[in-house]
Motif scaffolding. Structure first.
Motif, PDB file in Angstrom:
ATOM      1  N   CYS A 180       0.832  -1.209   0.000  1.00 24.04           N
ATOM      2  CA  CYS A 180       0.000   0.000   0.000  1.00 24.04           C
ATOM      3  C   CYS A 180       0.864   1.256   0.000  1.00 24.04           C
ATOM      4  N   ALA A 181       2.003   1.191   0.683  1.00 23.68           N
ATOM      5  CA  ALA A 181       2.886   2.348   0.788  1.00 23.68           C
ATOM      6  C   ALA A 181       3.694   2.571  -0.481  1.00 23.68           C
ATOM      7  N   ILE A 182       4.228   1.490  -1.047  1.00 19.91           N
ATOM      8  CA  ILE A 182       5.181   1.624  -2.150  1.00 19.91           C
ATOM      9  C   ILE A 182       4.530   1.600  -3.527  1.00 19.91           C
ATOM     10  N   ASN A 183       3.621   0.658  -3.747  1.00 15.26           N
ATOM     11  CA  ASN A 183       3.164   0.397  -5.117  1.00 15.26           C
ATOM     12  C   ASN A 183       2.399   1.542  -5.778  1.00 15.26           C
ATOM     13  N   PRO A 184       1.335   2.078  -5.146  1.00 17.07           N
ATOM     14  CA  PRO A 184       0.601   3.141  -5.840  1.00 17.07           C
ATOM     15  C   PRO A 184       1.445   4.384  -6.104  1.00 17.07           C
ATOM     16  N   LEU A 185       2.245   4.807  -5.130  1.00 11.94           N
ATOM     17  CA  LEU A 185       3.057   6.012  -5.307  1.00 11.94           C
ATOM     18  C   LEU A 185       4.068   5.855  -6.438  1.00 11.94           C
ATOM     19  N   THR A 186       4.750   4.697  -6.475  1.00 10.64           N
ATOM     20  CA  THR A 186       5.741   4.488  -7.538  1.00 10.64           C
ATOM     21  C   THR A 186       5.062   4.369  -8.898  1.00 10.64           C
ATOM     22  N   ALA A 187       3.842   3.820  -8.915  1.00 15.14           N
ATOM     23  CA  ALA A 187       3.114   3.671 -10.182  1.00 15.14           C
ATOM     24  C   ALA A 187       2.621   5.016 -10.702  1.00 15.14           C
ATOM     25  N   PHE A 260      -6.744  -5.521  -5.159  1.00  9.89           N
ATOM     26  CA  PHE A 260      -6.395  -6.524  -4.155  1.00  9.89           C
ATOM     27  C   PHE A 260      -5.340  -6.013  -3.169  1.00  9.89           C
ATOM     28  N   ILE A 261      -4.902  -4.784  -3.365  1.00 12.33           N
ATOM     29  CA  ILE A 261      -3.948  -4.158  -2.435  1.00 12.33           C
ATOM     30  C   ILE A 261      -4.674  -3.028  -1.716  1.00 12.33           C
ATOM     31  N   THR A 262      -4.651  -1.829  -2.276  1.00  7.36           N
ATOM     32  CA  THR A 262      -5.357  -0.709  -1.655  1.00  7.36           C
ATOM     33  C   THR A 262      -6.859  -0.952  -1.627  1.00  7.36           C
ATOM     34  N   ILE A 274     -13.770   3.113   9.206  1.00  5.88           N
ATOM     35  CA  ILE A 274     -12.527   3.852   9.445  1.00  5.88           C
ATOM     36  C   ILE A 274     -12.215   4.689   8.206  1.00  5.88           C
ATOM     37  N   GLY A 275     -11.964   5.964   8.407  1.00  2.03           N
ATOM     38  CA  GLY A 275     -11.614   6.836   7.294  1.00  2.03           C
ATOM     39  C   GLY A 275     -10.172   6.638   6.855  1.00  2.03           C
ATOM     40  N   VAL A 276      -9.962   6.438   5.549  1.00  4.52           N
ATOM     41  CA  VAL A 276      -8.606   6.253   5.012  1.00  4.52           C
ATOM     42  C   VAL A 276      -8.452   7.130   3.759  1.00  4.52           C
ATOM     43  N   PRO A 277      -8.522   8.456   3.921  1.00  2.47           N
ATOM     44  CA  PRO A 277      -8.565   9.350   2.750  1.00  2.47           C
ATOM     45  C   PRO A 277      -7.316   9.307   1.867  1.00  2.47           C
ATOM     46  N   GLN A 280      -7.546   6.164  -0.133  1.00  2.00           N
ATOM     47  CA  GLN A 280      -8.666   6.316  -1.061  1.00  2.00           C
ATOM     48  C   GLN A 280      -8.255   7.145  -2.277  1.00  2.00           C
ATOM     49  N   ALA A 281      -7.513   8.228  -2.038  1.00  2.07           N
ATOM     50  CA  ALA A 281      -7.071   9.096  -3.129  1.00  2.07           C
ATOM     51  C   ALA A 281      -6.110   8.370  -4.063  1.00  2.07           C
ATOM     52  N   LEU A 282      -5.217   7.566  -3.503  1.00  3.56           N
ATOM     53  CA  LEU A 282      -4.279   6.800  -4.326  1.00  3.56           C
ATOM     54  C   LEU A 282      -5.015   5.757  -5.164  1.00  3.56           C
ATOM     55  N   PHE A 283      -5.995   5.103  -4.554  1.00  5.15           N
ATOM     56  CA  PHE A 283      -6.807   4.107  -5.268  1.00  5.15           C
ATOM     57  C   PHE A 283      -7.493   4.759  -6.473  1.00  5.15           C
ATOM     58  N   GLN A 284      -8.103   5.922  -6.239  1.00  2.00           N
ATOM     59  CA  GLN A 284      -8.798   6.626  -7.311  1.00  2.00           C
ATOM     60  C   GLN A 284      -7.835   7.069  -8.410  1.00  2.00           C
ATOM     61  N   ALA A 285      -6.642   7.496  -8.020  1.00  2.00           N
ATOM     62  CA  ALA A 285      -5.656   7.953  -9.000  1.00  2.00           C
ATOM     63  C   ALA A 285      -5.231   6.821  -9.931  1.00  2.00           C
ATOM     64  N   ILE A 286      -5.002   5.626  -9.361  1.00  2.00           N
ATOM     65  CA  ILE A 286      -4.624   4.469 -10.192  1.00  2.00           C
ATOM     66  C   ILE A 286      -5.776   4.072 -11.099  1.00  2.00           C
TER      67      ILE A 286
END
Length: 293
Positions: A180-187, A260-262, A274-277, A280-286
């Protein structure tokens, strides 16, 4: 033993090579419509392995599934009639959320979950590089799999280090936190893992980890935010020259494992309200990147 590798990508090809060298009869099941497939590991001689043979699949003692998470249910649905009910099915992929579906799909089979930190890079279609030594954890996903601890010896003899984990879900959550930390940001930014050490990513990484930690705790996983942060930092440094699998998927315009990740994290967060904004933003961006294709 008779072992079939379903989905011989980078990790699948790596295990196929090592299991073959350890003396097992290894067969492949892939999207390639050929009777055999060649696999070369590093600078070792190329192996020629049987591919897409229903009889070999039926005779397999172990089915090692190294498909990407979005493909697992569909592929196993298509081939399950070729798989003996006593065959041990092992799921080894990034992300979470496939196990419950496979338990329902194949209720008779022992189902084992696996996570590995070995590095593998597919230099060419038939050439895999072992880019980093790691550790593999195995654990039971259903009652029948609790009798499968012998797999540690089988896999450890091929590619050490392998261990049995009685709480494999906890180990998978730790891996999910790293992904969750590495994959979306690097992508999103199309960068190598090591570039996440830049100051501009510090607050975002901290927010991702904090949100994941709260969800893990709600799921009954013993998680401490500072420990997760150290673990993520260690992986970023250890794999600094690598591109994440999601970065590669986005770079080549392939569907990623974001659901299957975020996406799995978001489902669990929603369940516990639980709020995870940030996540959520990274998921939407991908998702937006994928939809542009």
């Amino acid at each position: 033993m008779n072992i079939s590798i379903v989905g011989p990508g980078a990790i699948g090809s790596l295990w196929a090579s090592y299991l073959h060298d350890a003396g097992h009869r290894v067969c492949l099941w892939s999207r390639q419509n050929t009777a055999t497939l060649a696999i070369q590991r590093d600078d070792y001689p190329s192996l020629l392995l049987m591919n897409n043979d229903p009889q070999a699949l039926q005779q397999s003692d172990i089915i090692l599934v190294t498909l990407k998470a979005p493909l697992v249910e569909r592929v196993l649905t298509n081939i399950r009639h070729h798989i003996a009910p006593e065959a041990v099915v092992i799921l080894m992929h990034n992300g979470m959320g496939t196990a419950d579906k496979i338990k329902t799909l194949m209720p008779e089979n022992p189902l084992v979950l696996a996570t590995t930190t070995h590095g593998a890079y597919r230099k060419a279609a038939n050439h895999v590089l072992h880019t980093g030594q790691g550790k593999t954890l195995l654990g039971a996903a259903n009652h029948k799999a609790k009798q499968c601890e012998f797999l540690v010896d089988v896999f450890n003899h091929a590619l050490a280090e392998v261990a049995w984990h009685d709480e494999i879900e906890h180990a998978l959550w730790n891996k999910l936190a790293i992904n969750c930390a590495i994959n979306p940001l690097t992508a999103i930014h199309q960068i190598r893992n090591g570039e996440l050490t830049r100051t501009e990513f510090r607050d975002q990484l901290q927010s991702i980890i904090s949100e994941v930690c709260r969800v893990m705790q709600a799921e009954g996983v013993d998680a401490i935010e500072t420990n997760l942060a150290v673990m993520v930092d260690q992986v970023i440094h250890a794999t600094s020259n690598n591109f994440s699998s999601m970065e590669q998927d986005i770079a080549h315009q392939r569907a990623s494992e974001i659901d299957f990740i975020t996406g799995y994290l978001l489902k669990c967060a929603n369940k516990h309200k639980i709020g995870v904004p940030t996540n959520q933003a990274l998921f939407q961006a991908i998702k937006q990147i994928e939809q542009r294709w």
